[in-house]
Motif scaffolding. Structure first.
Motif, PDB file in Angstrom:
ATOM      1  N   PRO A 238       0.803  -1.239   0.000  1.00  6.30           N
ATOM      2  CA  PRO A 238       0.000   0.000   0.000  1.00  6.30           C
ATOM      3  C   PRO A 238       0.830   1.282   0.000  1.00  6.30           C
ATOM      4  O   PRO A 238       0.455   2.262  -0.651  1.00  6.30           O
ATOM      5  CB  PRO A 238      -0.821  -0.136   1.288  1.00  6.30           C
ATOM      6  CG  PRO A 238      -0.951  -1.606   1.497  1.00  6.30           C
ATOM      7  CD  PRO A 238       0.332  -2.203   1.026  1.00  6.30           C
ATOM      8  N   ALA A 239       1.959   1.289   0.718  1.00  5.13           N
ATOM      9  CA  ALA A 239       2.759   2.512   0.805  1.00  5.13           C
ATOM     10  C   ALA A 239       3.355   2.915  -0.535  1.00  5.13           C
ATOM     11  O   ALA A 239       3.750   4.071  -0.725  1.00  5.13           O
ATOM     12  CB  ALA A 239       3.882   2.329   1.827  1.00  5.13           C
ATOM     13  N   LEU A 240       3.421   1.967  -1.479  1.00  2.00           N
ATOM     14  CA  LEU A 240       4.027   2.258  -2.779  1.00  2.00           C
ATOM     15  C   LEU A 240       3.003   2.606  -3.853  1.00  2.00           C
ATOM     16  O   LEU A 240       3.372   2.990  -4.954  1.00  2.00           O
ATOM     17  CB  LEU A 240       4.854   1.048  -3.256  1.00  2.00           C
ATOM     18  CG  LEU A 240       5.975   0.573  -2.336  1.00  2.00           C
ATOM     19  CD1 LEU A 240       6.712  -0.590  -2.973  1.00  2.00           C
ATOM     20  CD2 LEU A 240       6.942   1.700  -2.033  1.00  2.00           C
ATOM     21  N   ASN A 241       1.733   2.452  -3.518  1.00  5.14           N
ATOM     22  CA  ASN A 241       0.696   2.597  -4.531  1.00  5.14           C
ATOM     23  C   ASN A 241       0.211   4.042  -4.618  1.00  5.14           C
ATOM     24  O   ASN A 241      -0.960   4.343  -4.411  1.00  5.14           O
ATOM     25  CB  ASN A 241      -0.465   1.649  -4.221  1.00  5.14           C
ATOM     26  CG  ASN A 241      -1.376   1.467  -5.410  1.00  5.14           C
ATOM     27  OD1 ASN A 241      -0.984   1.739  -6.554  1.00  5.14           O
ATOM     28  ND2 ASN A 241      -2.585   1.005  -5.160  1.00  5.14           N
TER      29      ASN A 241
ATOM     30  N   ALA B  23       6.097  10.792   1.475  1.00  6.41           N
ATOM     31  CA  ALA B  23       6.129  10.322   2.858  1.00  6.41           C
ATOM     32  C   ALA B  23       4.933  10.862   3.648  1.00  6.41           C
ATOM     33  O   ALA B  23       4.359  10.157   4.486  1.00  6.41           O
ATOM     34  CB  ALA B  23       7.437  10.750   3.520  1.00  6.41           C
ATOM     35  N   GLU B  24       4.553  12.099   3.380  1.00 11.07           N
ATOM     36  CA  GLU B  24       3.391  12.674   4.060  1.00 11.07           C
ATOM     37  C   GLU B  24       2.114  11.921   3.686  1.00 11.07           C
ATOM     38  O   GLU B  24       1.266  11.653   4.541  1.00 11.07           O
ATOM     39  CB  GLU B  24       3.269  14.153   3.689  1.00 11.07           C
ATOM     40  CG  GLU B  24       1.986  14.818   4.150  1.00 11.07           C
ATOM     41  CD  GLU B  24       1.851  14.862   5.661  1.00 11.07           C
ATOM     42  OE1 GLU B  24       0.708  14.961   6.138  1.00 11.07           O
ATOM     43  OE2 GLU B  24       2.891  14.808   6.351  1.00 11.07           O
ATOM     44  N   ILE B  25       1.996  11.542   2.405  1.00 14.91           N
ATOM     45  CA  ILE B  25       0.804  10.823   1.958  1.00 14.91           C
ATOM     46  C   ILE B  25       0.787   9.393   2.483  1.00 14.91           C
ATOM     47  O   ILE B  25      -0.225   8.895   2.976  1.00 14.91           O
ATOM     48  CB  ILE B  25       0.729  10.828   0.418  1.00 14.91           C
ATOM     49  CG1 ILE B  25       0.556  12.261  -0.103  1.00 14.91           C
ATOM     50  CG2 ILE B  25      -0.401   9.942  -0.074  1.00 14.91           C
ATOM     51  CD1 ILE B  25       0.651  12.384  -1.607  1.00 14.91           C
ATOM     52  N   ALA B  26       1.962   8.709   2.396  1.00 13.43           N
ATOM     53  CA  ALA B  26       2.015   7.288   2.738  1.00 13.43           C
ATOM     54  C   ALA B  26       2.111   7.048   4.236  1.00 13.43           C
ATOM     55  O   ALA B  26       1.501   6.109   4.755  1.00 13.43           O
ATOM     56  CB  ALA B  26       3.218   6.646   2.027  1.00 13.43           C
ATOM     57  N   TRP B  27       2.874   7.887   4.961  1.00  4.83           N
ATOM     58  CA  TRP B  27       3.155   7.623   6.373  1.00  4.83           C
ATOM     59  C   TRP B  27       2.759   8.781   7.285  1.00  4.83           C
ATOM     60  O   TRP B  27       3.095   8.783   8.472  1.00  4.83           O
ATOM     61  CB  TRP B  27       4.649   7.314   6.554  1.00  4.83           C
ATOM     62  CG  TRP B  27       5.059   6.083   5.807  1.00  4.83           C
ATOM     63  CD1 TRP B  27       4.432   4.881   5.794  1.00  4.83           C
ATOM     64  CD2 TRP B  27       6.207   5.946   4.952  1.00  4.83           C
ATOM     65  NE1 TRP B  27       5.115   3.992   4.985  1.00  4.83           N
ATOM     66  CE2 TRP B  27       6.215   4.618   4.455  1.00  4.83           C
ATOM     67  CE3 TRP B  27       7.233   6.810   4.561  1.00  4.83           C
ATOM     68  CZ2 TRP B  27       7.185   4.139   3.591  1.00  4.83           C
ATOM     69  CZ3 TRP B  27       8.214   6.332   3.694  1.00  4.83           C
ATOM     70  CH2 TRP B  27       8.185   5.017   3.221  1.00  4.83           C
ATOM     71  N   SER B  28       2.102   9.782   6.734  1.00  3.51           N
ATOM     72  CA  SER B  28       1.571  10.914   7.518  1.00  3.51           C
ATOM     73  C   SER B  28       2.663  11.708   8.223  1.00  3.51           C
ATOM     74  O   SER B  28       2.442  12.254   9.306  1.00  3.51           O
ATOM     75  CB  SER B  28       0.545  10.426   8.554  1.00  3.51           C
ATOM     76  OG  SER B  28      -0.523   9.775   7.905  1.00  3.51           O
TER      77      SER B  28
END
Length: 420
Positions: A135-138, A348-353
């Motif tokens: 998910p973090a890469l999509n 990083a903000e989108i994937a891991w906040s």
């Protein structure tokens, strides 16, 4: 495997073959002029054109591989180490083409093509199957972040190639003073590092062809969010004879090799990267294989490799090489800054906040940015030119390669998937 992926695989093999042919043509253009009946300049120009056209065809096949794999796999092929390294090789070829069209320096191809070939061979060590995205890469920002970061690194690679040529060109093979001897040794050491990488590839493919296999059961303790200790047991497979076994592990199966019945050492506990023991074992085998290969080359040449290459570079102006190296890095620096820092923060903000979390890859991307910032500052404001500038360009690319490869060896982080 669908038809697109089959076609993609064939295009990749074609690209690799054309790159190898291009390198051979570049080698003939540079080294063969001494034995040609033509004028040296005419010989170099003729074979240089052949080499460049072949490289262009190889890059076209590489592009075909990239886009057909994208179509067949359903996502941009930059999500694992195999895909990223093949993309990096393609980006280096693009950077080389751009710089070559500006400066028309044949020697640049003779040093850049081997780098591309080595990176492709290194990529082939990893599983080539298309893997589903975690998910973090999509996210679309992954595509932007990875491609621009790789493109910036590609121009750094071309700058490295030009700087290495410059160092070999200006080395004094006759002087006996300490500075001259030290310059020769460090330049030779750069070639040894490259040969160690080649030795790694040779070891991997030789043992893979022989079907070597060893397997370990590793037990590790993880601390969950509640502070409770959780025991995890996993199996670690080796493709090289295990000189070093994983930390806190037992042998499940191991084929003897040259009297090696059991691993000699256990990986230290502080190496907590993904499969750190296996990777440390690979590093040891790389050094052993590379030094053996280097010894054989020295035995055949009967002199240092710098002394073998240097006579073929005497008609090249080192100032031109420095200009090429500087311009390549100057082009790559803003691209890398955008891709590896700014776009990475957005992703990083989108994937891991969070924009920044001091993940090891984030830290080393920052180190790379700061190093090349210092390089450009010293080159422009302090007048660092000549060998000092060349050494900075060489060391900078070593920092890049450690960021790409070395970080996953010793440190676990959010980017550890890239080392699988």
């Amino acid at each position: 495997m669908n038809d697109w992926l089959i076609f993609s695989s064939n295009a990749f093999i074609t690209a690799f073959a054309l790159y190898c042919a291009s390198f051979i043509a570049y080698a003939i253009a540079v080294a063969g002029k001494r034995w040609s009946n033509r004028e040296p300049a005419a010989h170099t120009a003729r074979w240089g054109r052949i080499a460049f056209i072949t490289a262009l065809l190889g890059w076209a096949a590489h592009l075909t591989f990239f886009f057909t794999r994208w179509i067949g796999g359903g996502h941009i092929p930059t999500s694992n180490m195999y895909e990223f390294m093949t993309f990096l090789a393609m980006a280096i070829m693009f950077a080389f083409i751009v710089v070559y069209l500006i400066y028309r320096n044949t020697l640049l191809g003779a040093f850049t093509l081997p780098l591309v070939i080595i990176i492709i061979a290194y990529a082939s060590v990893f599983p080539s199957q298309v893997q589903p995205l975690i998910p973090a890469l999509n996210y679309v920002w992954l595509k932007i972040h990875v491609t621009t970061a790789a493109l910036g690194e590609a121009f750094f690679a071309v700058g490295f190639a030009a700087a290495l040529i410059q160092l070999i060109r200006v080395v004094d093979l006759t002087t006996t003073d300490k500075a001259g001897v030290r310059a020769r040794r460090w330049t030779e050491f750069c070639l040894v590092i490259i040969i160690i990488i080649i030795g790694f590839l040779a070891a991997v493919f030789i043992f893979r062809g022989a079907g070597y296999h060893a397997e370990f059961r590793q037990e590790s303790v993880l601390i969950d969010q509640q502070g409770q200790a959780q025991t995890s047991v996993k199996e670690v497979k080796y493709g090289l004879p295990p000189i070093v076994k994983p930390y806190n592990s037992d042998v499940i199966s191991m084929q003897p090799f040259m009297g090696l019945q059991q691993p000699l050492f256990e990986a230290p506990s502080w190496m907590n990267g993904v499969n750190a023991g296996r990777k440390l074992n690979t590093v040891i085998w790389s050094v052993i294989s590379g030094l053996v290969l280097y010894g054989l080359m020295r035995l055949i040449a009967r002199k240092p490799l710098v002394a073998v290459i240097h006579p073929h570079l005497t008609d090249i102006d080192p100032d031109d090489l420095e200009e090429i190296s500087y311009r390549a890095i100057a082009i790559g620096f803003p691209i890398f800054t955008l891709g590896a820092l700014i776009f990475a923060m957005i992703w990083a903000e989108i994937a891991w906040s969070r924009f920044w979390g001091w993940d090891p890859k984030e830290v080393w991307a920052l180190v790379t940015f700061l190093f090349y910032s210092v390089y450009l500052h010293l080159r422009l404001s302090r007048g660092w030119q000549g060998t000092r500038s060349a050494w900075l360009a060489v060391i900078g690319f070593l920092v890049v390669m450690f960021t790409l490869i070395g970080v996953n060896l010793v440190i676990a982080g959010l980017h550890s998937y890239a080392g699988v």
